[in-house]
Design a protein around this motif. Structure first.
Motif, short mmCIF file in Angstrom:
data_model
loop_
_atom_site.label_atom_id
_atom_site.label_comp_id
_atom_site.label_asym_id
_atom_site.label_seq_id
_atom_site.Cartn_x
_atom_site.Cartn_y
_atom_site.Cartn_z
N MET A 236 -0.97 -5.29 6.27
CA MET A 236 -2.18 -6.11 6.31
C MET A 236 -1.91 -7.47 6.93
SD MET A 236 -4.50 -4.14 5.50
CE MET A 236 -5.76 -5.40 5.73
N ALA B 102 4.82 -3.48 -1.01
CA ALA B 102 5.44 -4.31 0.02
C ALA B 102 5.02 -3.86 1.40
CB ALA B 102 6.96 -4.27 -0.12
N SER C 15 2.31 -2.25 2.25
CA SER C 15 0.90 -2.54 2.45
C SER C 15 0.68 -4.01 2.80
CB SER C 15 0.10 -2.19 1.20
OG SER C 15 0.19 -0.81 0.92
N LEU C 16 1.45 -4.86 2.14
CA LEU C 16 1.34 -6.29 2.45
C LEU C 16 1.77 -6.56 3.89
CD1 LEU C 16 0.75 -9.14 1.40
CD2 LEU C 16 3.10 -9.26 0.58
N ALA C 17 2.87 -5.95 4.29
CA ALA C 17 3.36 -6.15 5.66
C ALA C 17 2.33 -5.64 6.67
CB ALA C 17 4.70 -5.44 5.85
#
Lengths: 169, 169
Positions: free
Chosen positions: A17, A11, A13-15
């Motif tokens: 990127m 989560a 890492s998604l935020a």
DNA sequence: ATAAATATGTGCGTAGCGCACATATATAGT
DNA sequence: ACTATATATGTGCGCTACGCACATATTTAT
């Protein structure tokens, strides 16, 4: 419950990127691997099309067209490479400026997420991530790929190893 | 030297997302926000097109076409929503199966990066990331966006707040 | 000197997405 | 009840980013 950490890191890492990519698109007006390409080309002099392809993980034609876009945006020039068939990619002045903006935007995006942590917590986190990266089994090309957006002005000694498969024995 | 942590987290996040996206493409044969859409639709019953649009951060038409692809892949069905204009999106059996594969693939991708850490280090890292997320200033919609790939079987109590701008004063 | 490897460029198609517009239903104002 | 506005979805059209297959130029190996 032991997979909780994987989910949390996913989560985060998604935020991270999402924010990096949004900033990059605002700076260069393009998405996909184009911002990364600009950073990679600026890493050293005379990057070739083929090395760029392997670092970005794109097809050959995709890379050629990506460079076409950078050239038409006046950010990159194709010069003659010593090898005669190679093309030496160089940043224009405007390309170098965009690259700097890109790197600053990326650091700023990540920092805005990090600054809720105390200085001590950030140090702890840095140590853990550095260890995590240092223990990966990465080749030199893997490292270029993972570091394709990295700010070389900030990352002095990259923790990633570059010797995967070198003791093939 | 104080930006080193931001650069490290940026590099790690890129590596994590590269692996997640590659696995997701192998599972559903599609990229972009399509895998996330499948996960979000499976989160609860009767997701609407418009809520999906806001969670994924896409345009309206982009979302409609995305759902078109999921429908043509027999992963999602459009049923009548109670509101008459709304469309209620439901996973087919095959869609639910793909979603489970997707979640497993994501956890596995992140775990393969994490397992070089000791159990104690992973615990430390989990605590830091949980704190980092808990202190963000996020609305309920922000949370859905950040968690659009999250595994609800694994993430019991999400640390992200959902009250941004609620004490507007 | 010929064959194979390397590096680049091109025609063509596709996936994923946004903008502008059209349509259907629900809600609010009078 | 009737119109105006808001909400939710669908569509025509174009563009960006990319891959596959093929063509071409240069270098290296036999």
């Amino acid at each position: 419950m032991e997979n909780g950490i994987a989910n949390l890191l996913g989560a985060l890492s998604l935020a991270v990127m999402d924010r990096i990519e949004q900033g990059a698109r605002e700076v260069v007006g393009r998405g996909g691997e184009t911002p990364a390409a600009l950073i990679v080309i600026g890493y050293g002099q005379g990057m070739t099309n083929d090395k760029l392809r392997r670092i970005l993980g794109l097809s050959h034609s995709g890379t050629v067209r990506l460079v076409d876009r950078l050239v038409s945006d006046r950010l990159v020039e194709r010069r003659a490479g010593k090898d005669g068939r190679e093309v030496a990619l160089h940043l224009t002045a405007s390309g170098a400026a965009s690259r700097n903006e890109l790197l600053a935007s990326r650091i700023s995006a990540v920092t805005s997420l990090l600054d809720v942590l105390s200085s001590a917590e950030r140090k702890q986190l840095a140590t853990l991530i550095r260890e995590l990266l240092a223990r990966q089994d990465t080749s030199e090309m893997d490292r270029f790929t993972i570091c394709r957006m990295c700010d070389d002005r900030v990352c002095a000694n990259c923790p990633l190893p570059t010797n995967k498969g070198q003791h093939a024995r």
